[in-house]
Design an enzyme around this catalytic site. Structure first.
Site, PDB file in Angstrom:
ATOM      1  N   HIS A   1      54.156 -87.132 -57.111  1.00  0.00           N
ATOM      2  CA  HIS A   1      54.891 -87.033 -55.883  1.00  0.00           C
ATOM      3  C   HIS A   1      55.020 -88.094 -54.851  1.00  0.00           C
ATOM      4  O   HIS A   1      53.894 -88.559 -54.351  1.00  0.00           O
ATOM      5  CB  HIS A   1      54.174 -85.786 -55.207  1.00  0.00           C
ATOM      6  CG  HIS A   1      54.744 -85.176 -54.099  1.00  0.00           C
ATOM      7  ND1 HIS A   1      54.463 -83.990 -53.526  1.00  0.00           N
ATOM      8  CD2 HIS A   1      56.078 -85.463 -53.267  1.00  0.00           C
ATOM      9  CE1 HIS A   1      55.430 -83.648 -52.535  1.00  0.00           C
ATOM     10  NE2 HIS A   1      56.501 -84.562 -52.505  1.00  0.00           N
TER      11      HIS A   1
ATOM     12  N   ARG B   1      51.204 -91.035 -48.446  1.00  0.00           N
ATOM     13  CA  ARG B   1      49.801 -90.623 -48.350  1.00  0.00           C
ATOM     14  C   ARG B   1      49.053 -90.935 -49.638  1.00  0.00           C
ATOM     15  O   ARG B   1      48.095 -91.431 -49.443  1.00  0.00           O
ATOM     16  CB  ARG B   1      49.381 -89.478 -47.926  1.00  0.00           C
ATOM     17  CG  ARG B   1      49.518 -88.373 -48.767  1.00  0.00           C
ATOM     18  CD  ARG B   1      49.017 -86.878 -48.284  1.00  0.00           C
ATOM     19  NE  ARG B   1      49.950 -86.384 -47.117  1.00  0.00           N
ATOM     20  CZ  ARG B   1      50.130 -84.937 -46.852  1.00  0.00           C
ATOM     21  NH1 ARG B   1      49.230 -84.183 -47.621  1.00  0.00           N
ATOM     22  NH2 ARG B   1      50.915 -84.540 -45.941  1.00  0.00           N
TER      23      ARG B   1
ATOM     24  N   HIS C   1      45.974 -87.033 -56.976  1.00  0.00           N
ATOM     25  CA  HIS C   1      45.047 -87.360 -56.089  1.00  0.00           C
ATOM     26  C   HIS C   1      43.830 -88.482 -56.890  1.00  0.00           C
ATOM     27  O   HIS C   1      42.998 -88.783 -56.265  1.00  0.00           O
ATOM     28  CB  HIS C   1      43.984 -86.111 -56.438  1.00  0.00           C
ATOM     29  CG  HIS C   1      44.922 -84.723 -55.542  1.00  0.00           C
ATOM     30  ND1 HIS C   1      45.233 -85.243 -54.342  1.00  0.00           N
ATOM     31  CD2 HIS C   1      45.097 -83.558 -55.788  1.00  0.00           C
ATOM     32  CE1 HIS C   1      46.035 -84.154 -53.436  1.00  0.00           C
ATOM     33  NE2 HIS C   1      46.003 -83.153 -54.599  1.00  0.00           N
TER      34      HIS C   1
ATOM     35  N   HIS D   1      51.162 -74.818 -59.623  1.00  0.00           N
ATOM     36  CA  HIS D   1      50.457 -74.901 -58.143  1.00  0.00           C
ATOM     37  C   HIS D   1      49.344 -74.063 -58.152  1.00  0.00           C
ATOM     38  O   HIS D   1      49.777 -72.801 -58.532  1.00  0.00           O
ATOM     39  CB  HIS D   1      51.444 -74.431 -57.101  1.00  0.00           C
ATOM     40  CG  HIS D   1      50.930 -75.096 -55.940  1.00  0.00           C
ATOM     41  ND1 HIS D   1      49.986 -74.695 -55.241  1.00  0.00           N
ATOM     42  CD2 HIS D   1      51.334 -76.297 -55.095  1.00  0.00           C
ATOM     43  CE1 HIS D   1      49.736 -75.478 -54.002  1.00  0.00           C
ATOM     44  NE2 HIS D   1      50.627 -76.445 -54.126  1.00  0.00           N
TER      45      HIS D   1
ATOM     46  N   ARG E   1      55.414 -88.745 -51.859  1.00  0.00           N
ATOM     47  CA  ARG E   1      55.486 -88.254 -50.460  1.00  0.00           C
ATOM     48  C   ARG E   1      56.259 -89.266 -49.376  1.00  0.00           C
ATOM     49  O   ARG E   1      56.330 -90.323 -49.369  1.00  0.00           O
ATOM     50  CB  ARG E   1      54.314 -87.571 -49.690  1.00  0.00           C
ATOM     51  CG  ARG E   1      53.698 -86.589 -50.753  1.00  0.00           C
ATOM     52  CD  ARG E   1      52.405 -86.012 -50.056  1.00  0.00           C
ATOM     53  NE  ARG E   1      53.184 -85.050 -48.830  1.00  0.00           N
ATOM     54  CZ  ARG E   1      52.882 -83.663 -48.976  1.00  0.00           C
ATOM     55  NH1 ARG E   1      52.684 -83.230 -50.060  1.00  0.00           N
ATOM     56  NH2 ARG E   1      53.254 -83.111 -48.229  1.00  0.00           N
TER      57      ARG E   1
ATOM     58  N   ASN F   1      49.344 -83.816 -62.776  1.00  0.00           N
ATOM     59  CA  ASN F   1      49.827 -84.489 -61.784  1.00  0.00           C
ATOM     60  C   ASN F   1      48.799 -85.511 -61.310  1.00  0.00           C
ATOM     61  O   ASN F   1      47.670 -85.063 -61.177  1.00  0.00           O
ATOM     62  CB  ASN F   1      50.180 -83.510 -60.616  1.00  0.00           C
ATOM     63  CG  ASN F   1      50.489 -83.984 -59.335  1.00  0.00           C
ATOM     64  OD1 ASN F   1      49.698 -84.789 -58.820  1.00  0.00           O
ATOM     65  ND2 ASN F   1      51.322 -83.567 -58.521  1.00  0.00           N
TER      66      ASN F   1
ATOM     67  N   GLU G   1      60.754 -74.704 -61.725  1.00  0.00           N
ATOM     68  CA  GLU G   1      59.573 -74.720 -61.619  1.00  0.00           C
ATOM     69  C   GLU G   1      59.034 -73.446 -60.662  1.00  0.00           C
ATOM     70  O   GLU G   1      59.173 -73.542 -59.546  1.00  0.00           O
ATOM     71  CB  GLU G   1      58.444 -75.926 -61.081  1.00  0.00           C
ATOM     72  CG  GLU G   1      57.414 -75.798 -61.372  1.00  0.00           C
ATOM     73  CD  GLU G   1      56.772 -77.203 -61.159  1.00  0.00           C
ATOM     74  OE1 GLU G   1      57.214 -78.304 -61.286  1.00  0.00           O
ATOM     75  OE2 GLU G   1      55.308 -77.093 -60.708  1.00  0.00           O
TER      76      GLU G   1
ATOM     77  N   THR H   1      51.942 -79.116 -51.164  1.00  0.00           N
ATOM     78  CA  THR H   1      53.297 -78.418 -51.048  1.00  0.00           C
ATOM     79  C   THR H   1      52.984 -76.701 -50.774  1.00  0.00           C
ATOM     80  O   THR H   1      52.414 -76.059 -51.479  1.00  0.00           O
ATOM     81  CB  THR H   1      53.919 -78.410 -52.362  1.00  0.00           C
ATOM     82  OG1 THR H   1      53.741 -79.667 -52.538  1.00  0.00           O
ATOM     83  CG2 THR H   1      55.526 -78.040 -52.259  1.00  0.00           C
TER      84      THR H   1
ATOM     85  N   GLU I   1      58.169 -85.855 -58.391  1.00  0.00           N
ATOM     86  CA  GLU I   1      58.192 -84.868 -57.392  1.00  0.00           C
ATOM     87  C   GLU I   1      58.835 -85.398 -56.013  1.00  0.00           C
ATOM     88  O   GLU I   1      58.250 -86.432 -55.905  1.00  0.00           O
ATOM     89  CB  GLU I   1      56.847 -83.963 -57.122  1.00  0.00           C
ATOM     90  CG  GLU I   1      56.400 -83.075 -58.106  1.00  0.00           C
ATOM     91  CD  GLU I   1      55.119 -82.320 -57.678  1.00  0.00           C
ATOM     92  OE1 GLU I   1      54.808 -82.448 -56.659  1.00  0.00           O
ATOM     93  OE2 GLU I   1      54.357 -81.935 -58.549  1.00  0.00           O
TER      94      GLU I   1
HETATM   95  N1  PXP Z   1      53.986 -78.404 -59.315  1.00  0.00           N
HETATM   96  C1  PXP Z   1      54.511 -78.927 -57.972  1.00  0.00           C
HETATM   97  C2  PXP Z   1      56.021 -78.601 -57.806  1.00  0.00           C
HETATM   98  C3  PXP Z   1      53.676 -79.246 -56.763  1.00  0.00           C
HETATM   99  O1  PXP Z   1      53.997 -79.640 -55.723  1.00  0.00           O
HETATM  100  C4  PXP Z   1      52.200 -79.442 -57.158  1.00  0.00           C
HETATM  101  C5  PXP Z   1      51.329 -80.085 -56.181  1.00  0.00           C
HETATM  102  O2  PXP Z   1      51.745 -81.116 -56.045  1.00  0.00           O
HETATM  103  C6  PXP Z   1      51.857 -79.035 -58.595  1.00  0.00           C
HETATM  104  C7  PXP Z   1      52.606 -78.530 -59.366  1.00  0.00           C
HETATM  105  C8  PXP Z   1      50.480 -78.934 -58.746  1.00  0.00           C
HETATM  106  O3  PXP Z   1      49.639 -78.333 -58.141  1.00  0.00           O
HETATM  107  P1  PXP Z   1      47.856 -78.278 -58.044  1.00  0.00           P
HETATM  108  O4  PXP Z   1      47.643 -79.623 -57.633  1.00  0.00           O
HETATM  109  O5  PXP Z   1      47.739 -77.056 -57.132  1.00  0.00           O
HETATM  110  O6  PXP Z   1      47.754 -78.099 -59.454  1.00  0.00           O
END
Ligand code: PXP
Length: 237
Positions: free
Chosen positions: A43, A49, A10, A191, A45, A7, A151, A101, A70
């Site tokens: 994602h 953001r 960030h 997550h 959003r 992901n 997931e 999330t 996402e």
């Molecule tokens: N999976 C989903 C569906 C999420 O919403 C997120 C956070 O954006 C992640 C995985 C990744 O989570 P983390 O950033 O805590 O690794």
């Protein structure tokens, strides 16, 4: 061996701190792929953001793996997905003020709207995953709305305060994975996964893909994103 989805939200979060062009999440995605990522997760959003539409349309043109978008079930976000046509969309719950999330999608409570979104996306050839808690009832509801992928939310496992809590959360995730596999789902998880807690989840029989963001981007601050992804890939292997 589970695959790794990285992901990149960030990277865009850091860019938005100054509102300019760097660091570029697309450049990050290409380095993630070079380091062994099997998919790129982003994602979009509702408050935009971090990741913006523009990022996604640039991203999808250049990545060699695939995009897992996402998204919430908001119609305006679904419209973007229909134009973008990622290989996969993962439906997540979204609250405006949350930092990330929180919890999985309540598929039972939001049945009608979720089913409609799943159908619209699937009709346009997008594979749909539902981000849910490791809960048998949610898996049943996911089946009923026609999703082929789930997931499992690993947040409670990642945030467990004691070894016993962690063990119990791991058991829940394993049980949910077994059940979902028997129902014919492709099972992913994510997550809160990091370099310290990923191994037991990667060990779960039949786990297809782990989606990881925050810990990889955090480690990348010190070692670079290529090394951070490579290390996670090796741990999962
Ligand atoms: N999976 C989903 C569906 C999420 O919403 C997120 C956070 O954006 C992640 C995985 C990744 O989570 P983390 O950033 O805590 O690794």
């Amino acid at each position: 061996m589970p695959k790794l989805g990285v992901n990149i939200d960030h990277v865009a979060t850091i860019r938005q701190a100054r509102g300019g062009f760097e660091p570029d999440p697309i450049k990050a995605a290409l380095l993630c792929e070079e380091a062994g990522a099997d998919s790129i997760v982003a994602h979009l959003r509702e408050d935009r953001r971090h990741i913006k539409e523009k990022d996604l349309f640039r991203l999808i043109k250049v990545i060699r793996t695939h995009l897992n978008l996402e998204m919430s079930i908001a119609p305006e976000i679904a419209d973007v997905a229909l134009k973008l046509k990622p290989k996969q969309a993962t439906l997540v719950p979204e609250r405006r003020l949350e930092l990330t999330t929180e919890g999985g999608l309540d598929v039972k409570a939001g049945f009608k709207k979720i089913k409609k979104t799943v159908q619209i996306l699937k009709q346009s050839g997008i594979e749909v995953s539902l981000f849910i808690d490791p809960d048998i009832k949610q898996i049943g509801a996911s089946l009923d709305v026609g999703a082929g992928i789930i997931e499992l939310h690993t947040g409670n496992y990642a945030n467990a305060k004691t070894p016993l809590q962690k063990k119990n959360e791991l058991k829940r995730i394993k049980k949910a994975t077994d059940y979902a596999l028997k129902k014919g789902f492709v099972v992913n998880a994510g997550h809160g996964l990091n370099y310290k807690n990923v191994k037991p989840i990667a060990h779960i029989e039949g786990m297809n893909e782990l989606n990881i963001g925050h810990s990889i981007i955090s480690h990348a601050v010190f070692v670079g994103i290529f090394e951070a992804v490579k290390k996670m890939r090796e741990l999962i292997r």
